[in-house]
Motif scaffolding. Structure first.
Motif, PDB file in Angstrom:
ATOM      1  N   HIS A 138       0.839  -1.198   0.000  1.00 18.84           N
ATOM      2  CA  HIS A 138       0.000   0.000   0.000  1.00 18.84           C
ATOM      3  C   HIS A 138       0.875   1.249   0.000  1.00 18.84           C
ATOM      4  O   HIS A 138       1.970   1.257   0.576  1.00 18.84           O
ATOM      5  CB  HIS A 138      -0.892   0.062   1.252  1.00 18.84           C
ATOM      6  N   ARG A 140       0.635   4.430   1.888  1.00 19.75           N
ATOM      7  CA  ARG A 140      -0.094   4.989   3.036  1.00 19.75           C
ATOM      8  C   ARG A 140       0.471   6.369   3.323  1.00 19.75           C
ATOM      9  O   ARG A 140       1.600   6.505   3.756  1.00 19.75           O
ATOM     10  CB  ARG A 140       0.034   4.075   4.256  1.00 19.75           C
ATOM     11  N   GLU A 141      -0.373   7.376   3.048  1.00 18.49           N
ATOM     12  CA  GLU A 141       0.070   8.775   3.092  1.00 18.49           C
ATOM     13  C   GLU A 141       1.307   8.892   2.198  1.00 18.49           C
ATOM     14  O   GLU A 141       1.212   8.666   1.007  1.00 18.49           O
ATOM     15  CB  GLU A 141       0.246   9.203   4.545  1.00 18.49           C
ATOM     16  N   ASN A 147       0.625  -3.954   4.369  1.00 25.05           N
ATOM     17  CA  ASN A 147      -0.531  -3.816   5.259  1.00 25.05           C
ATOM     18  C   ASN A 147      -0.427  -2.472   5.983  1.00 25.05           C
ATOM     19  O   ASN A 147      -0.476  -1.437   5.354  1.00 25.05           O
ATOM     20  CB  ASN A 147      -0.627  -5.010   6.212  1.00 25.05           C
ATOM     21  N   HIS A 148      -0.230  -2.483   7.309  1.00 23.67           N
ATOM     22  CA  HIS A 148      -0.183  -1.218   8.054  1.00 23.67           C
ATOM     23  C   HIS A 148       1.203  -0.936   8.622  1.00 23.67           C
ATOM     24  O   HIS A 148       1.335  -0.109   9.525  1.00 23.67           O
ATOM     25  CB  HIS A 148      -1.204  -1.237   9.198  1.00 23.67           C
ATOM     26  N   ARG A 149       2.235  -1.620   8.077  1.00 27.30           N
ATOM     27  CA  ARG A 149       3.579  -1.421   8.610  1.00 27.30           C
ATOM     28  C   ARG A 149       4.506  -0.893   7.520  1.00 27.30           C
ATOM     29  O   ARG A 149       4.594  -1.444   6.432  1.00 27.30           O
ATOM     30  CB  ARG A 149       4.113  -2.726   9.208  1.00 27.30           C
ATOM     31  N   LYS A 150       5.195   0.166   7.855  1.00 24.03           N
ATOM     32  CA  LYS A 150       6.046   0.875   6.899  1.00 24.03           C
ATOM     33  C   LYS A 150       7.347   0.119   6.633  1.00 24.03           C
ATOM     34  O   LYS A 150       7.963  -0.423   7.545  1.00 24.03           O
ATOM     35  CB  LYS A 150       6.369   2.262   7.459  1.00 24.03           C
ATOM     36  N   PRO A 188       2.566  10.415  10.459  1.00 19.83           N
ATOM     37  CA  PRO A 188       1.384  10.073   9.663  1.00 19.83           C
ATOM     38  C   PRO A 188       0.283   9.486  10.536  1.00 19.83           C
ATOM     39  O   PRO A 188       0.555   8.825  11.549  1.00 19.83           O
ATOM     40  CB  PRO A 188       1.922   9.038   8.661  1.00 19.83           C
ATOM     41  N   GLU A 189      -0.952   9.732  10.134  1.00 19.32           N
ATOM     42  CA  GLU A 189      -2.088   9.280  10.940  1.00 19.32           C
ATOM     43  C   GLU A 189      -2.096   7.772  11.136  1.00 19.32           C
ATOM     44  O   GLU A 189      -2.429   7.271  12.207  1.00 19.32           O
ATOM     45  CB  GLU A 189      -3.407   9.736  10.293  1.00 19.32           C
ATOM     46  N   TYR A 190      -1.727   7.027  10.082  1.00 16.69           N
ATOM     47  CA  TYR A 190      -1.806   5.570  10.180  1.00 16.69           C
ATOM     48  C   TYR A 190      -0.786   4.999  11.161  1.00 16.69           C
ATOM     49  O   TYR A 190      -0.863   3.833  11.536  1.00 16.69           O
ATOM     50  CB  TYR A 190      -1.664   4.923   8.799  1.00 16.69           C
ATOM     51  N   ARG A 191       0.172   5.819  11.608  1.00 15.56           N
ATOM     52  CA  ARG A 191       1.137   5.338  12.610  1.00 15.56           C
ATOM     53  C   ARG A 191       0.445   5.019  13.925  1.00 15.56           C
ATOM     54  O   ARG A 191       0.850   4.111  14.649  1.00 15.56           O
ATOM     55  CB  ARG A 191       2.245   6.367  12.819  1.00 15.56           C
ATOM     56  N   LEU A 192      -0.587   5.799  14.274  1.00 14.72           N
ATOM     57  CA  LEU A 192      -1.389   5.563  15.484  1.00 14.72           C
ATOM     58  C   LEU A 192      -0.524   5.529  16.735  1.00 14.72           C
ATOM     59  O   LEU A 192      -0.742   4.705  17.644  1.00 14.72           O
ATOM     60  CB  LEU A 192      -2.173   4.246  15.349  1.00 14.72           C
TER      61      LEU A 192
END
Length: 271
Positions: A138, A140-141, A147-150, A188-192
């Motif tokens: 993905h 992401r920003e 997935n959700h990990r950079k 970034p927001e997705y870092r949470l």
């Protein structure tokens, strides 16, 4: 390997892209080379560098050291800090990092507008082909993620007629090196609010080898360009007229930042 001027998908001649591959080139040398290729040549380039030493912190052109770097341990352990010519965030890089840079004329990719989001969209589409079958890729920003990990951080610079997009890919990383970096205020927001180890992942967990990654990039590029390997010896030579803006921060620079912080704290206590 495709020859320069070979026909593209729709019969138009593909523009030439010169490919430079390196292993272990110091990041300061790499960034000086990229800035020279951007500003002193009219060619399209792809620069790939597998790993760098020693571990080095690299910051964007407008990043504030005091907000992004744990200066005291960096000074203690003598970790180099480089301020590059492009924008983007702060990373720590080492032998486990793979660097990929595209330097292109504004007219090199049909329909591509020379704006950050447009460039990012195009590069993410190219990398989606590279990572197809290896993970849930993905954009992401402004990061590349599985997935959700950079696993890839990006930076760009756009001039009047050309642009550069460079990425540091985490093939592997040393967890302890991440302690030299602060979590940025503008994360970034997705870092949470995740810490470095929860936020990042390693490419080697998804792909079988670095060579598979490199071959995938070249294959994807050939859909748009005629790719030609180029020896650095035939590239632009160093010349005294060109002064790169990428700089290695001196120990004195970092010590002055520490001193100014301590002075500010002392003034607050006295107040």
């Amino acid at each position: 390997m495709a020859a320069a001027g070979s026909a593209g998908v729709h019969g138009a001649a593909r523009p030439l892209m010169r490919l430079v591959t390196m292993t272990g080139a110091p990041i300061l040398r790499q960034l000086h080379l990229e800035e020279r290729l951007l500003r002193r040549t009219g060619d399209n380039w792809c620069v790939i560098n597998h790993g760098t030493a020693p571990p080095t912190i690299v910051m964007g052109v407008s990043g504030r050291v005091s907000e992004l770097v744990e200066i005291e341990p960096v000074l203690r352990d003598q970790v180099p800090v480089v301020r590059r010519f492009s924008g983007g965030g702060t990373v720590i890089i080492d032998q486990g990092t793979v660097f990929v840079t595209f330097i292109c004329n504004k007219t090199a990719v049909a329909g591509l507008q020379p704006f950050p989001r447009d460039i990012m969209s195009w590069t993410s589409q190219l990398y989606s082909k590279v990572f197809n079958g290896f993970g849930e890729f993905h954009l992401r920003e402004n990061d590349y993620a599985f997935n959700h990990r950079k696993f890839g951080g990006n930076a760009q610079s756009i001039t009047k007629n050309r642009w550069v997009h460079h990425t540091s890919f985490l093939w592997d990383y040393d967890v302890k090196n991440m302690d030299y970096l602060k979590i940025p205020k503008r994360a970034p927001e997705y870092r949470l609010a995740r810490n470095h180890t929860d936020f990042l992942c390693r490419m080697k967990e998804y792909m079988p080898s670095r060579s598979v990654f490199t071959d995938g990039i070249i294959t994807a590029l050939r859909e748009h360009f005629s790719v030609e390997s180029t020896d650095l010896e035939t590239g632009p030579s160093d010349d005294e007229e060109f002064v790169p803006s990428t700089k290695l921060l001196s120990q004195k620079d970092l010590e002055e930042i520490v001193s100014s912080k301590e002075s500010f704290r002392a003034q607050k206590v006295q107040a």
